[in-house]
Design a protein around this motif. Structure first.
Motif, PDB file in Angstrom:
ATOM      1  N   SER A 190       0.828  -1.210   0.000  1.00  0.00           N
ATOM      2  CA  SER A 190       0.000   0.000   0.000  1.00  0.00           C
ATOM      3  C   SER A 190       0.865   1.263   0.000  1.00  0.00           C
ATOM      4  O   SER A 190       2.053   1.238   0.340  1.00  0.00           O
ATOM      5  CB  SER A 190      -0.925   0.008   1.220  1.00  0.00           C
ATOM      6  N   PHE A 191       0.233   2.345  -0.375  1.00  0.00           N
ATOM      7  CA  PHE A 191       0.883   3.656  -0.439  1.00  0.00           C
ATOM      8  C   PHE A 191      -0.173   4.710  -0.168  1.00  0.00           C
ATOM      9  O   PHE A 191      -1.273   4.651  -0.726  1.00  0.00           O
ATOM     10  CB  PHE A 191       1.508   3.854  -1.823  1.00  0.00           C
ATOM     11  N   ARG A 192       0.148   5.650   0.702  1.00  0.00           N
ATOM     12  CA  ARG A 192      -0.798   6.734   0.995  1.00  0.00           C
ATOM     13  C   ARG A 192      -0.061   8.047   1.101  1.00  0.00           C
ATOM     14  O   ARG A 192       0.884   8.179   1.891  1.00  0.00           O
ATOM     15  CB  ARG A 192      -1.571   6.474   2.288  1.00  0.00           C
ATOM     16  N   MET A 193      -0.501   8.984   0.291  1.00  0.00           N
ATOM     17  CA  MET A 193       0.029  10.339   0.389  1.00  0.00           C
ATOM     18  C   MET A 193      -0.693  11.084   1.500  1.00  0.00           C
ATOM     19  O   MET A 193      -1.885  10.866   1.733  1.00  0.00           O
ATOM     20  CB  MET A 193      -0.171  11.078  -0.928  1.00  0.00           C
ATOM     21  N   PRO A 194      -0.006  11.978   2.203  1.00  0.00           N
ATOM     22  CA  PRO A 194      -0.708  12.813   3.185  1.00  0.00           C
ATOM     23  C   PRO A 194      -1.734  13.711   2.492  1.00  0.00           C
ATOM     24  O   PRO A 194      -1.510  14.168   1.370  1.00  0.00           O
ATOM     25  CB  PRO A 194       0.417  13.649   3.811  1.00  0.00           C
ATOM     26  N   LEU A 195      -2.848  13.931   3.154  1.00  0.00           N
ATOM     27  CA  LEU A 195      -3.829  14.876   2.646  1.00  0.00           C
ATOM     28  C   LEU A 195      -3.315  16.300   2.832  1.00  0.00           C
ATOM     29  O   LEU A 195      -2.493  16.578   3.709  1.00  0.00           O
ATOM     30  CB  LEU A 195      -5.156  14.704   3.386  1.00  0.00           C
TER      31      LEU A 195
END
Length: 333
Positions: free
Chosen positions: A91-96
């Motif tokens: 998984s990969f998540r950019m900061p909002l």
């Protein structure tokens, strides 16, 4: 412009550009299904701060990242009623934008958010194993999961107290931060029995959601993890779908928080709701309910986890609604 003068801006105007390309394929071998996929993601966030945002000392940051992610899964249809699956995800998540660039102060509620221009993207490796079953009168499922994260994005981390306001007023400060390494693991499940196949007649159902999350840097709990929850319900669903009624009891546990936490943590509690529906015709349906049936004063961790616990503060204003009534309808044209 001094703090507290309106208008205010909690987040700067921002321009976000996202691009994603993915490929997925499925291979079926008798009762076994194999699924694989890869995704390529590009993300660019450019803030456009102005004096209205910066007047409280907030700082805005820019972020750009390009990365691949992938997943692999296998599903085995044991028979007509049972399915077992295992799933792996990168998984990969950019900061909002709201997590990177936040500048908000609420003196009345006693908290302040602090921007973090150095926030990094989050990556993770997760594995999930589950069983799902469906019979004429019984349904049940159970899933276990484990996730290991790098640069885990933890929102609302308590970082200290700011007492620099007029009259010596203090607020708790919170910031979205990266945990170098973090894990989450847990189990969720449900079970249901009905006297009439298809979920009709008298029905009993239950559900469970229990997750543990730890910051491996200091071996302290992650504050973003919701408390455990157990649901038990009994009701009747008329087979022709003319009417239904259900009594639902939901038990919420106490949240796990770091040892040095200074925020208000609600005690565990049970909430009872009575819900029903009546279909006047095939197109018009009325839904109604009594929420918090026994009118208990209760607090949700989601509402209080940013509120400083001074020991002598009246928390009534942060409690959930007492007994309340709801009525709604749906119309299909």
């Amino acid at each position: 412009m001094p703090l507290g003068n309106f208008p205010v801006k909690d987040y700067p105007d921002s321009l976000t550009t996202r691009l994603g390309v993915f490929f997925e394929d499925t291979l079926v071998i008798d009762s076994l299904k194999l699924i694989g996929g890869i995704r390529y993601e590009s993300y660019l966030m450019n803030p456009l701060p102005d004096s209205m945002f910066e007047k409280e000392g907030a700082v805005a940051g820019r972020l750009e990242e390009i990365t691949p992610t992938w997943h692999l899964a296998a599903l085995w249809n044991v028979d007509d009623s049972h399915v077992i699956w295992i799933n792996y995800n990168r998984s990969f998540r950019m900061p909002l934008y709201s997590e990177i660039n936040s500048g908000f102060t609420n003196l009345n509620s006693g908290y302040q958010t602090v921007s973090n221009p150095d926030l990094k993207p989050e990556t993770g490796d997760g594995i999930e194993l589950g069983l799902r079953a469906r019979h004429d009168n019984v349904r049940y499922s159970i899933t276990g999961y484990y996730n290991l994260y790098s640069n885990f994005i933890e929102g609302g981390r308590f970082i200290g107290v700011n007492c620099g306001f007029e009259g010596g007023r203090c607020v708790a400060q919170y910031q979205t931060v990266n945990a170098d390494k973090a894990i989450t693991y847990g189990v969720e499940g449900m079970a249901e029995y009905s006297t009439v196949p298809g979920g009709y007649g008298f029905k009993i159902r239950s559900g469970l959601n229990y997750t543990i999350g730890n910051n491996l840097e200091d071996d302290q709990p992650l504050t973003t993890i919701d408390p455990p929850k157990i649901i038990a319900a009994i009701g009747y669903y008329e087979p022709s779908e003319t009417w239904s009624a259900e009594l639902i009891g939901t038990a919420f546990g106490r949240a796990r928080v770091p040892d040095d936490s200074m925020v208000y943590i609600p005690s565990s509690y049970i909430r009872w709701d009575l819900l029903g529906s009546w279909s006047i015709s095939s197109k018009f349906k009325i839904n109604f309910g009594i929420l918090n049936l026994f009118d208990h004063k209760q607090y949700s961790y989601a509402d209080t986890k940013y509120i400083l616990d001074t020991g002598d503060r009246d928390m009534s204003g942060f409690s959930m609604p007492g007994r309340s009534y709801q009525v709604g309808f749906s119309l299909r044209l």
